[in-house]
Every structure is written in C-alpha cells, then in structure tokens.
Design an enzyme around this catalytic site. Structure first.
Site, PDB file in Angstrom:
ATOM      1  N   ALA A   1       5.704   5.598   8.440  1.00 51.49           N
ATOM      2  CA  ALA A   1       4.299   5.965   8.234  1.00 51.49           C
ATOM      3  C   ALA A   1       3.391   5.194   9.194  1.00 51.49           C
ATOM      4  O   ALA A   1       2.438   5.744   9.753  1.00 51.49           O
ATOM      5  CB  ALA A   1       3.879   5.708   6.791  1.00 51.49           C
ATOM      6  N   ASP A   2       3.702   3.928   9.431  1.00 55.55           N
ATOM      7  CA  ASP A   2       2.921   3.128  10.376  1.00 55.55           C
ATOM      8  C   ASP A   2       3.080   3.659  11.800  1.00 55.55           C
ATOM      9  O   ASP A   2       2.111   3.739  12.561  1.00 55.55           O
ATOM     10  CB  ASP A   2       3.364   1.660  10.319  1.00 55.55           C
ATOM     11  CG  ASP A   2       2.879   0.952   9.057  1.00 55.55           C
ATOM     12  OD1 ASP A   2       2.037   1.544   8.344  1.00 55.55           O
ATOM     13  OD2 ASP A   2       3.337  -0.166   8.778  1.00 55.55           O
ATOM     14  N   ALA A   3       4.307   4.003  12.164  1.00 54.97           N
ATOM     15  CA  ALA A   3       4.562   4.524  13.514  1.00 54.97           C
ATOM     16  C   ALA A   3       3.830   5.844  13.728  1.00 54.97           C
ATOM     17  O   ALA A   3       3.290   6.104  14.810  1.00 54.97           O
ATOM     18  CB  ALA A   3       6.061   4.705  13.732  1.00 54.97           C
TER      19      ALA A   3
ATOM     20  N   TRP B   1       0.818  -1.218   0.000  1.00 57.94           N
ATOM     21  CA  TRP B   1       0.000   0.000   0.000  1.00 57.94           C
ATOM     22  C   TRP B   1       0.853   1.269   0.000  1.00 57.94           C
ATOM     23  O   TRP B   1       0.336   2.367   0.110  1.00 57.94           O
ATOM     24  CB  TRP B   1      -0.905   0.004   1.230  1.00 57.94           C
ATOM     25  CG  TRP B   1      -1.834  -1.177   1.262  1.00 57.94           C
ATOM     26  CD1 TRP B   1      -2.985  -1.345   0.531  1.00 57.94           C
ATOM     27  CD2 TRP B   1      -1.672  -2.353   2.039  1.00 57.94           C
ATOM     28  NE1 TRP B   1      -3.547  -2.560   0.829  1.00 57.94           N
ATOM     29  CE2 TRP B   1      -2.774  -3.213   1.748  1.00 57.94           C
ATOM     30  CE3 TRP B   1      -0.730  -2.788   2.969  1.00 57.94           C
ATOM     31  CZ2 TRP B   1      -2.932  -4.462   2.352  1.00 57.94           C
ATOM     32  CZ3 TRP B   1      -0.885  -4.036   3.560  1.00 57.94           C
ATOM     33  CH2 TRP B   1      -1.974  -4.860   3.250  1.00 57.94           C
TER      34      TRP B   1
ATOM     35  N   SER C   1       3.055   2.059   2.301  1.00 57.62           N
ATOM     36  CA  SER C   1       3.317   2.522   3.657  1.00 57.62           C
ATOM     37  C   SER C   1       4.680   2.048   4.136  1.00 57.62           C
ATOM     38  O   SER C   1       5.058   0.890   3.962  1.00 57.62           O
ATOM     39  CB  SER C   1       2.221   2.014   4.599  1.00 57.62           C
ATOM     40  OG  SER C   1       2.412   2.525   5.897  1.00 57.62           O
ATOM     41  N   THR C   2       5.426   2.930   4.780  1.00 63.08           N
ATOM     42  CA  THR C   2       6.737   2.604   5.347  1.00 63.08           C
ATOM     43  C   THR C   2       6.590   2.364   6.848  1.00 63.08           C
ATOM     44  O   THR C   2       5.573   2.711   7.447  1.00 63.08           O
ATOM     45  CB  THR C   2       7.721   3.761   5.115  1.00 63.08           C
ATOM     46  OG1 THR C   2       7.240   4.908   5.838  1.00 63.08           O
ATOM     47  CG2 THR C   2       7.864   4.094   3.643  1.00 63.08           C
ATOM     48  N   PRO C   3       7.621   1.799   7.489  1.00 66.83           N
ATOM     49  CA  PRO C   3       7.572   1.651   8.954  1.00 66.83           C
ATOM     50  C   PRO C   3       7.335   2.992   9.661  1.00 66.83           C
ATOM     51  O   PRO C   3       6.602   3.049  10.647  1.00 66.83           O
ATOM     52  CB  PRO C   3       8.948   1.069   9.297  1.00 66.83           C
ATOM     53  CG  PRO C   3       9.311   0.271   8.080  1.00 66.83           C
ATOM     54  CD  PRO C   3       8.789   1.078   6.925  1.00 66.83           C
TER      55      PRO C   3
ATOM     56  N   ASP D   1     -20.051  26.082  10.603  1.00 67.89           N
ATOM     57  CA  ASP D   1     -19.415  26.095  11.923  1.00 67.89           C
ATOM     58  C   ASP D   1     -19.319  27.533  12.429  1.00 67.89           C
ATOM     59  O   ASP D   1     -18.314  27.939  13.003  1.00 67.89           O
ATOM     60  CB  ASP D   1     -18.036  25.452  11.850  1.00 67.89           C
ATOM     61  CG  ASP D   1     -17.451  25.164  13.236  1.00 67.89           C
ATOM     62  OD1 ASP D   1     -18.224  25.181  14.216  1.00 67.89           O
ATOM     63  OD2 ASP D   1     -16.240  24.932  13.335  1.00 67.89           O
TER      64      ASP D   1
END
Length: 415
Positions: free
Chosen positions: A67-69, A61, A63-65, A234
């Site tokens: 990006a996950d963190a 997808w 995603s890098t480590p 708003d």
C-alpha cells in the site's frame, strides 16, 4: 530502519547477520520493509524479503508495504512485492458481510479489457461486459490513501444510482469490493461533442438548437431531481456524448454536487484546474463563492454559442485566464451572422451567461424557449422549400403536357 531508508545494503546485512529481527516493528508497528517500500529502495526490499521479511505486515494505520509503494508510485517495488505474494490493498468500500454487497456490484472477472482503449478523458476506457461494450472509469490504487478521492468516488456512485433519463448516460454497475474500483456506464461509440465540433466546425442553427434541447432536457432532469437537486458543475463539450441516433447525453459526474437542505453550495477549498475545464466555469465558482444550479446554465450558454460559432470560448486566451475574463464580465463575441441568432437565440444566450445568477433562466424555461426557436427555424426552412417544390411540380407538369402530343402522334403514325 534508518539503513533501509538510506539504502545501506552492507549495514543491513551486518545487522541481520548479528541477529537483528528482520521483522522488528517500531512504535507505529512499521517495519524496515515499510520504509524501503516508501522510499522506492528496490534492492533493499529484495534483501529484506530474501531474509524472511513478512510481505503483508500492517502498521497501526492498516497500511502494508505494498500500500505504501502504491501511494508513492514506486512501480518496481510494487512488482517485486506482488511477485512475493503481497495482496493488493482492500478496497475502501469493502464490506465484511456478503449480505451488504450492493446490488450494482459487478464481478471484475466479467470485464474483458483485451481490446480496451482510452475514450474521452484519460480515466475512461472501453471494456466488454456480458456481450456489450461498456465505458469504465477506473480508480487507481493511489485513491485508497486519499480520503478526498474516496469520498468523491462514493459521491459519484451514490449520484449515478439515482439518475435515469434518455439524455443522461446510463449507470450499469460498479466494482467496489476489490481493487481497482470501477464505475461502469453505457458506451456511446459516436464520441463526445468536443470531437464532433472539432470535425464539423460551426453547426447549422437548427442542429445547434436540436443539440441544445438534448442538453437542456438532461440538465433539467438533474436540476429538478428530488429529493436532491443535482448540480453537474463540469458541463462542457467533452462531458456531452452522442448516441447512435444522433442525440446527446450528459455524462461524467465526478465533481457534481447534490443540493439537499441548503439551496446553495460552498466549496471547502478552491476548485482545482485538473477537475474541470476553466473555459466553461461560472465566475462564482472560480471566485470560490456560494453557488447553485445556475452555474450549469452559465456553462450551457457557452456551449450553445460554441456550436454556432464553431470555436470554444476565447480560443486565443490561455485556459487559466478565461475565468478572469468572465469575472470582469467579458463574454465571447458573437461573430456569426445575425441570421444564425434569429428568433431570440442570442438574447437567450446572453441571459444564460448573465453576471448575476438569479437573472439566468432555469432549464425548464430554456427548454420552452428553445422549442419555440426550433419551430421558427423549421417554419423558415419549410417556407424556403415550399416555392421550390411548386416550381418543380409546375416544371414536371409542363414537360408532361408537351411530351404527350408527340407520343400520340408517334402512336398514330405507327398504326
């Protein structure tokens, strides 16, 4: 990868020592480093990196480590990966061709945050840019993995580029090609209407009407914008800012909607509490029904009454209970004296918060009525001041007439 998930350092070491590839990838192209970053296993991440794990490897997808963190807010892992050279995720609006970079793009290196501090809502901060102070709205890294937030950012940016009006906060530019993404607008040092009302309490009717005209003019511009009308959705005191001249400007279009072909809007999901203040939300929005520009008119009525009363709508009621009162057709009571609501001001407020949206006036109609009310208040003030000026003038003439003989007498005596 199972051991990385469980934080089994000894097991990982044993496998790696036996020849297992530290960069092994599963069917989704994920590595043990991805798993450890997701789980916040700082010690496992440190071990894998020390054994040669690739820091910027992407899964299927993209995603890098790191990006996950970022997504799971594992801050210690983020710092560790960045220390080992991990690159921040590419901004969702990043373009490959330099010719496609938008004209409004600002180089983030031009923004100086050395003396930065938060203003109004938590997402806004002060920064220096090209010799002036600006307000910046920063989107955190977690937005990259939330498609709804990315879409909201794109929508707000598209909207801000279209609007130019003295009673609407001015858009200056944005950072979209790098992380974090930022929206830059003019900075109004006088703060928002919420803070002003907390300090001043109830305003004089003439000042409340003056402020109301500023708000109505800004809102009328948005509602009559072509080809798409703009619903703020708003409108509340925290989103109305004061400039140096004492005028008000409408701000913060994070949950605004543009009416294109359809004349009404229907949310795909109920409005969330954190997106807006429940105290100023029209009942049709709370009930998740179709709505149009008249939701802003409802909010406007509550703000106008608050300026005169000196307290927000139903101040003793829990925030999430207030819209239920509106649905039951309850409205904040008029406690100020009737003279504060002279010349049809109370009637205007009551029409603006009518239960049936089609009965609420447009902002164009509101401006005409407020102009008339403002003129009436001005004439009443002049009528009060007029006799006083006459009295002061007569008193001055009387003093002058009685002082002149004594002066002449004094001069003749001297001669």
């Amino acid at each position: 990868m199972y051991m990385a998930n469980e934080g089994d350092l000894d097991g990982i070491k044993e496998l790696l020592d036996s020849g297992t590839d530290v960069n092994f990838r599963d069917i989704d192209k994920r590595t043990a480093l991805h798993v450890a970053a997701c789980q916040g296993r700082t010690d496992v991440v440190q071990l894998l990196l020390s054994r040669g794990a690739h820091v910027d490897v992407e899964d299927r997808w993209g995603s890098t480590p790191l990006a996950d963190a970022v997504y799971y807010k594992n801050h210690n892992v983020i710092k560790l990966l960045e220390k080992h050279g991990a690159k921040p995720p590419t901004a969702p609006m990043h373009v490959e061709n330099a010719r496609e970079v938008p004209e409004y793009e600002i180089d983030p290196r031009e923004l100086d945050f050395s003396n930065s501090f938060e203003i109004t809502k938590g997402t806004f901060r002060i920064a220096s840019w090209r010799g002036i102070q600006v307000a910046v709205k920063t989107l955190g890294e977690e937005v990259f993995t939330d498609e709804n937030k990315v879409k909201a950012f794109r929508d707000e940016l598209a909207l801000l580029q279209k609007i130019r009006h003295p009673n609407v906060v001015q858009f200056l530019g944005a950072v979209t090609q790098s992380s974090p993404m930022i929206i830059v607008t003019e900075y109004l040092p006088k703060g928002d209407l919420r803070a002003y009302l907390k300090q001043k309490g109830a305003l004089k009717p003439s000042l409340a009407v003056k402020f109301a005209l500023d708000i109505a003019r800004g809102m009328n511009y948005l509602h009559e914008h072509r080809p798409e009308a703009i619903i703020h959705r708003d409108l509340e005191p925290s989103n109305i800012l004061r400039d140096d001249s004492g005028h008000l400007k409408v701000a913060d279009f994070g949950v605004s909607k543009m009416l294109k072909v359809a004349k009404t809007v229907k949310e795909d999901r109920p409005v969330m509490c954190q997106e807006t203040s429940w105290r100023y939300v029209a009942p049709e929005v709370f009930k998740n029904e179709e709505y149009d520009t008249k939701v802003d008119v409802f909010s406007f009525a509550l703000i106008l009454q608050e300026m005169i009363e000196g307290s927000p709508p139903f101040p003793m009621m829990q925030e999430n209970e207030v819209p239920k009162a509106y649905v039951a057709n309850q409205r904040p009571p008029f406690r100020a004296s009737t003279k504060h609501y002279s010349y049809g001001l109370r009637e205007l407020i009551e029409e603006c918060w009518s239960e049936e949206p089609f009965r609420r006036p447009t902002f164009r109609q509101i401006i005409l009525r407020l102009d008339n009310i403002s003129s009436q208040f001005s004439r009443r003030r002049q009528w009060k001041v007029g006799p006083l000026k006459c009295l002061l003038s007569l008193t001055a003439m009387f003093k002058k007439d009685h002082s002149e003989p004594s002066s002449r007498s004094s001069r003749s005596t001297t001669r």
